[in-house]
Motif scaffolding. Structure first.
Motif, PDB file in Angstrom:
ATOM      1  N   ASP A   5       0.825  -1.205   0.000  1.00  0.00           N
ATOM      2  CA  ASP A   5       0.000   0.000   0.000  1.00  0.00           C
ATOM      3  C   ASP A   5       0.862   1.259   0.000  1.00  0.00           C
ATOM      4  O   ASP A   5       0.502   2.275  -0.610  1.00  0.00           O
ATOM      5  N   SER A  30     -11.343   2.511  -8.055  1.00  0.00           N
ATOM      6  CA  SER A  30     -12.001   2.323  -6.764  1.00  0.00           C
ATOM      7  C   SER A  30     -11.117   1.534  -5.798  1.00  0.00           C
ATOM      8  O   SER A  30     -11.082   1.827  -4.589  1.00  0.00           O
ATOM      9  N   THR A  31     -10.394   0.554  -6.329  1.00  0.00           N
ATOM     10  CA  THR A  31      -9.483  -0.236  -5.484  1.00  0.00           C
ATOM     11  C   THR A  31      -8.355   0.626  -4.955  1.00  0.00           C
ATOM     12  O   THR A  31      -8.020   0.571  -3.762  1.00  0.00           O
ATOM     13  N   SER A  33      -8.331   3.881  -4.635  1.00  0.00           N
ATOM     14  CA  SER A  33      -8.888   4.877  -3.715  1.00  0.00           C
ATOM     15  C   SER A  33      -9.165   4.260  -2.347  1.00  0.00           C
ATOM     16  O   SER A  33      -8.879   4.866  -1.300  1.00  0.00           O
ATOM     17  N   ARG A  34      -9.695   3.040  -2.353  1.00  0.00           N
ATOM     18  CA  ARG A  34     -10.001   2.365  -1.096  1.00  0.00           C
ATOM     19  C   ARG A  34      -8.742   2.069  -0.295  1.00  0.00           C
ATOM     20  O   ARG A  34      -8.695   2.277   0.917  1.00  0.00           O
ATOM     21  N   ARG A  35      -7.701   1.611  -0.979  1.00  0.00           N
ATOM     22  CA  ARG A  35      -6.458   1.285  -0.274  1.00  0.00           C
ATOM     23  C   ARG A  35      -5.742   2.538   0.217  1.00  0.00           C
ATOM     24  O   ARG A  35      -5.112   2.522   1.279  1.00  0.00           O
ATOM     25  N   GLN A  37      -7.319   5.297   1.134  1.00  0.00           N
ATOM     26  CA  GLN A  37      -8.111   5.732   2.284  1.00  0.00           C
ATOM     27  C   GLN A  37      -7.791   4.897   3.524  1.00  0.00           C
ATOM     28  O   GLN A  37      -7.660   5.426   4.631  1.00  0.00           O
ATOM     29  N   ALA A  38      -7.602   3.587   3.328  1.00  0.00           N
ATOM     30  CA  ALA A  38      -7.255   2.714   4.448  1.00  0.00           C
ATOM     31  C   ALA A  38      -5.888   3.078   5.019  1.00  0.00           C
ATOM     32  O   ALA A  38      -5.681   3.056   6.245  1.00  0.00           O
TER      33      ALA A  38
END
Length: 314
Positions: A5, A30-31, A33-35, A37-38
């Motif tokens: 990440d 989307s993947t 962006s999600r990672r 954000q995490a």
């Protein structure tokens, strides 16, 4: 916290865009962006100022990028030391090759490296256009000496090409054959623009002379330069391997054969301000060893059979 990440975060920083990073990495936006954000939630900091078309680092994001660049480099080096030289590497390599005469030799060596490391995936990019290696996530490039910024790259010399003057019999019968260096600037030269933007119009003549040439055609492709020379558009400077077939069949003539030719150098380069992955480290070592053996054995000049539609591109 996953190092993968953090590496994805680096790609977003270097492209300046979530969309561009997703395209280069072949991941859904989307993947990514999600990672991201995490990662921000785990760090409890905001890494980017998000805008409609671009993303800029916050102060915390800039600090995290600077610190983790060295960290990732150290980690990759440690993994290399722990895993041993014979272990298999994984991941993905993006390799750019300037269309040099040794293009097929380099390509075949890449295939050999892939066979030794079947879990590795590779993307080969043939380009004579300028490319920002970091922004475009290019790991390794094979480029001519005037095609990259030495301050931003680590460069390792791999080939030296002898560059000669050539013209077609049709051009020489129409315009006349230059016999002395003083005559060359009066002829129409086919100019070449390097990827860094510089036009090769101050050409070396022998060991200690530079001539200013001019012409009505400028190209950035050796294939186009060769075609223009064959069609009688002017005098060109090219590596001998590009022209040898046409010298042998009489379609081209070499000029000033008694003058020692200019030697152009090709380098294996990679960004100096970016961590080098384990796959890149192993590939660099493999290529340097393979090319050293090739040169030592004297078989680098042997013809490699070219299959399929790539031949017209050379």
């Amino acid at each position: 916290m996953k190092t993968e990440d953090i590496a994805l975060f680096h790609r977003i920083v270097e492209t300046g865009s979530l969309v561009e990073a997703a395209d280069i990495l072949n991941l859904p936006k989307s993947t990514l962006s999600r990672r991201l954000q995490a990662l921000e939630e785990e760090l409890n900091v905001k890494l980017f100022h998000r805008q409609s078309r671009a993303m800029t680092l916050t102060a915390s994001g800039s600090h995290f990028y600077d610190k983790t660049t060295a960290m990732l480099a150290t980690l990759e080096q440690t993994l290399s030391e722990l895993s041993g030289e014979e272990s298999e590497v994984t991941g993905h390599l993006r390799i750019m090759i300037f269309p040099v005469p040794e293009l097929m030799h380099i390509t075949h060596a890449i295939f050999e490296f892939m066979d030794l490391n079947p879990e590795l995936t590779v993307e080969i990019i043939i380009s004579s256009e300028p490319q920002d290696m970091i922004r475009n996530n290019i790991d390794i490039a094979f480029m001519l000496e005037d095609a990259f910024n030495e301050n931003e790259m680590v460069a390792r010399h791999i080939f030296t090409e002898r560059v000669h003057f050539f013209a077609s019999p049709e051009y020489l019968s129409r315009v006349g054959r230059p016999v002395t260096p003083e005559e060359l600037p009066a002829h129409n030269s086919i100019l070449f623009r390097y990827p860094n933007g510089r036009i090769f119009n101050e050409v070396p003549f022998g060991k200690d002379r530079i001539l200013s040439v001019k012409g009505n055609l400028c190209v950035n492709s050796l294939a186009t330069c060769l075609e223009a020379t064959l069609m009688g558009r002017g005098i060109s400077m090219m590596p001998l391997p590009f022209a040898k077939e046409y010298i042998d069949n009489g379609e081209l003539e070499m000029l000033f054969e008694e003058i020692e030719p200019y030697e152009g150098k090709c380098f294996l380069v990679y960004p100096s301000r970016r961590f080098i992955s384990l796959a890149s480290q192993r590939f660099i070592d493999f290529m340097m060893d393979t090319l050293a053996r090739c040169l030592k054995n004297g078989n680098c000049g042997e013809e490699i059979r070219i299959r399929g539609p790539i031949k017209p591109m050379l």
